[in-house]
Motif scaffolding. Structure first.
Motif, PDB file in Angstrom:
ATOM      1  N   ILE A   1      52.172  94.911   2.322  1.00 47.61           N
ATOM      2  CA  ILE A   1      53.109  93.882   2.760  1.00 47.61           C
ATOM      3  C   ILE A   1      52.476  93.078   3.891  1.00 47.61           C
ATOM      4  CG2 ILE A   1      54.314  95.124   4.618  1.00 47.61           C
ATOM      5  CD1 ILE A   1      56.206  93.496   1.761  1.00 47.61           C
ATOM      6  N   ARG A   2      52.843  91.803   4.017  1.00 43.92           N
ATOM      7  CA  ARG A   2      52.302  90.972   5.099  1.00 43.92           C
ATOM      8  C   ARG A   2      53.381  90.677   6.143  1.00 43.92           C
ATOM      9  NH1 ARG A   2      50.160  85.826   2.055  1.00 43.92           N
ATOM     10  NH2 ARG A   2      52.062  86.290   0.910  1.00 43.92           N
TER      11      ARG A   2
ATOM     12  N   ASP B   1      53.621 107.648   5.290  1.00 43.55           N
ATOM     13  CA  ASP B   1      54.947 107.620   4.657  1.00 43.55           C
ATOM     14  C   ASP B   1      54.866 107.195   3.191  1.00 43.55           C
ATOM     15  OD1 ASP B   1      57.597 108.264   4.804  1.00 43.55           O
ATOM     16  OD2 ASP B   1      58.243 106.384   5.716  1.00 43.55           O
ATOM     17  N   LEU B   2      53.854 107.691   2.492  1.00 41.83           N
ATOM     18  CA  LEU B   2      53.700 107.362   1.073  1.00 41.83           C
ATOM     19  C   LEU B   2      54.766 108.084   0.260  1.00 41.83           C
ATOM     20  CD1 LEU B   2      51.838 105.851  -0.942  1.00 41.83           C
ATOM     21  CD2 LEU B   2      50.599 108.001  -1.235  1.00 41.83           C
ATOM     22  N   LYS B   3      55.513 107.340  -0.532  1.00 37.81           N
ATOM     23  CA  LYS B   3      56.538 107.871  -1.442  1.00 37.81           C
ATOM     24  C   LYS B   3      57.002 106.716  -2.327  1.00 37.81           C
ATOM     25  CE  LYS B   3      60.072 107.385   2.184  1.00 37.81           C
ATOM     26  NZ  LYS B   3      61.117 108.088   2.955  1.00 37.81           N
TER      27      LYS B   3
ATOM     28  N   ILE C   1      56.982 101.891  -2.117  1.00 36.45           N
ATOM     29  CA  ILE C   1      56.053 101.123  -2.954  1.00 36.45           C
ATOM     30  C   ILE C   1      56.868 100.076  -3.707  1.00 36.45           C
ATOM     31  CG2 ILE C   1      54.373 101.226  -4.829  1.00 36.45           C
ATOM     32  CD1 ILE C   1      54.108 104.283  -4.078  1.00 36.45           C
ATOM     33  N   LEU C   2      56.628  98.817  -3.383  1.00 34.55           N
ATOM     34  CA  LEU C   2      57.330  97.727  -4.061  1.00 34.55           C
ATOM     35  C   LEU C   2      56.455  97.165  -5.171  1.00 34.55           C
ATOM     36  CD1 LEU C   2      58.637  95.806  -0.901  1.00 34.55           C
ATOM     37  CD2 LEU C   2      59.907  97.447  -2.305  1.00 34.55           C
ATOM     38  N   LEU C   3      57.090  96.548  -6.156  1.00 30.79           N
ATOM     39  CA  LEU C   3      56.348  95.850  -7.216  1.00 30.79           C
ATOM     40  C   LEU C   3      56.551  94.349  -7.046  1.00 30.79           C
ATOM     41  CD1 LEU C   3      57.017  97.946 -10.450  1.00 30.79           C
ATOM     42  CD2 LEU C   3      55.262  98.252  -8.708  1.00 30.79           C
TER      43      LEU C   3
ATOM     44  N   THR D   1      55.019  99.156   1.663  1.00 31.72           N
ATOM     45  CA  THR D   1      55.884  98.595   2.689  1.00 31.72           C
ATOM     46  C   THR D   1      56.324  99.698   3.636  1.00 31.72           C
ATOM     47  OG1 THR D   1      57.833  97.207   3.032  1.00 31.72           O
ATOM     48  CG2 THR D   1      58.006  98.896   1.330  1.00 31.72           C
ATOM     49  N   ASP D   2      57.093  99.339   4.626  1.00 34.73           N
ATOM     50  CA  ASP D   2      57.624 100.259   5.633  1.00 34.73           C
ATOM     51  C   ASP D   2      56.509 100.986   6.398  1.00 34.73           C
ATOM     52  OD1 ASP D   2      59.232 101.730   7.250  1.00 34.73           O
ATOM     53  OD2 ASP D   2      60.601 102.345   5.659  1.00 34.73           O
TER      54      ASP D   2
END
Length: 366
Positions: A118-119, A180-182, A186-188, A197-198
């Motif tokens: 994310i930016r 915090d990988l889960k 993860i957005l598409l 993200t997050d």
């Protein structure tokens, strides 16, 4: 999703994971503080080049809520472009002792630039809220697609794993641990490629950190044991994620966090029969309790991961160029489409009294 931080886009319902948790810092290396200061300076210089005002945007709708934050889809009046605006209540940030995590998130996002992340475009604060203006990613959470499909087939899991490997490799090259990988984070995008993200738990590291944070099912053993942890936790989490994507459930689960922690420390993994032999081998190499022997955390780093036989047909040069064909292309009618996110009531969330000047002081550079 999170009990101690806002989710960037949505809150998990009862079908999701245990909430993210965060504990106090037991001890921190002085080098980490120096590294964060340097990162913050970089962030400040970067953000100074961007100029927005809250009045530049019309709020379209709420696309996510969390413990002390809410994310709005906003439309810039001048360009008609869409963004995600995260607003965080300052009193709640202070009450939950999340000041450093919020500053870390700003610093990290100001430093990174990668197609799978994310930016961050702008940050701001007033007397009540902290604001972060970011990409709006209309495809929704990977979690939603996993929940709807039950589990992914081998090739689908392989696609997402390859893009995540590149994202983690990039972050680690900048001495950043994500933590915090889960599937919820993860957005598409509208083409089906991932965006992590997050970054509320992300941190610039020189050596190790001792803060307990993350989602119980995804915590590495060294985090639970308060041994100090580093970038190896992201490779552990990827092992958990690959298992969950291909099985439909995480490898370690229980009705309460302590039961989950015990299973993680025991390290026993029961694989479903349908899992490919090579992916089972990869997951086992990620879920190694001894972090010095964990795949991704040895001398060759991410290269060891990329050379694993589950990834043997992946063209790694093509991955960050977004040349791999996504297995799922979200239904997106236009850039401001919110149909892939939960619907939230538009209540009087913003009606809060101003924060005293002494409390605002810590956010003066935000």
């Amino acid at each position: 999703m999170a009990t101690a931080k806002p989710e960037t886009y949505s809150v998990v319902n009862s079908a999701g994971h245990s909430p993210s948790c965060e504990g106090g810092t037991m001890k921190e290396d002085a080098n980490n503080a120096a590294a964060q200061t340097a990162t913050a300076l970089t962030a400040a210089l970067t953000l100074e080049q961007r100029s927005y005002k809250l009045d530049d945007f019309d709020t379209v709708s709420t696309v996510g809520t969390g413990t002390f934050g809410r994310v709005f889809l906003v439309k810039e009046k001048k360009t008609r472009g869409y963004f995600a605006l995260k607003a965080m209540k300052i009193p709640d940030v202070i009450r939950l002792k999340q000041e450093q995590h919020v500053q870390n998130e700003k610093a990290v996002l100001s430093e990174v630039n990668h197609p799978f992340l994310i930016r961050l475009f702008w940050t701001h604060h007033d007397e009540c809220f902290l604001y972060m203006l970011m990409d709006y990613v209309p495809g929704g959470e990977l979690f939603s697609y996993l929940r709807n499909m039950g589990r992914f087939n081998n090739s689908t899991g392989l696609f997402y794993s390859a893009e995540i490997v590149c994202a983690i490799e990039y972050l680690h090259s900048k001495e950043i641990v994500y933590r915090d990988l889960k599937p919820e984070n993860i957005l598409l995008d509208r083409d089906g490629h991932i965006r992590l993200t997050d970054f509320g738990f992300a941190k610039k590291l020189v050596d190790r950190t001792w803060t307990l944070c993350g989602t119980p099912e995804y915590l590495a053993p060294e985090v639970i044991q308060s041994k100090g942890h580093g970038r190896a936790v992201d490779w552990w989490a990827l092992g958990v994620l690959i298992f969950e994507m291909l099985s439909g459930y995480p490898p370690f689960f229980d009705d309460n966090p302590f039961g989950i922690y015990q299973k993680i420390l025991d390290g026993k993994i029961d694989f479903p029969r349908h899992l490919d032999f090579n992916v089972k081998d990869l997951i086992k190499k990620f879920l190694v309790v001894e972090r010095t022997r964990r795949l991704g955390n040895m001398k060759n780093g991410a290269d060891d991961v990329k050379k694993h036989r589950w990834f043997k047909y992946v063209d790694w040069d093509a991955v960050p160029q977004r040349k791999l064909k996504p297995p799922v292309v979200p239904k997106v009618s236009h850039e401001g489409d919110t149909s892939n996110f939960e619907a939230y009531p538009e209540d009087d969330w913003k009606k809060d009294p101003p924060v005293p000047p002494k409390d605002l002081e810590m956010f003066k550079n935000f």
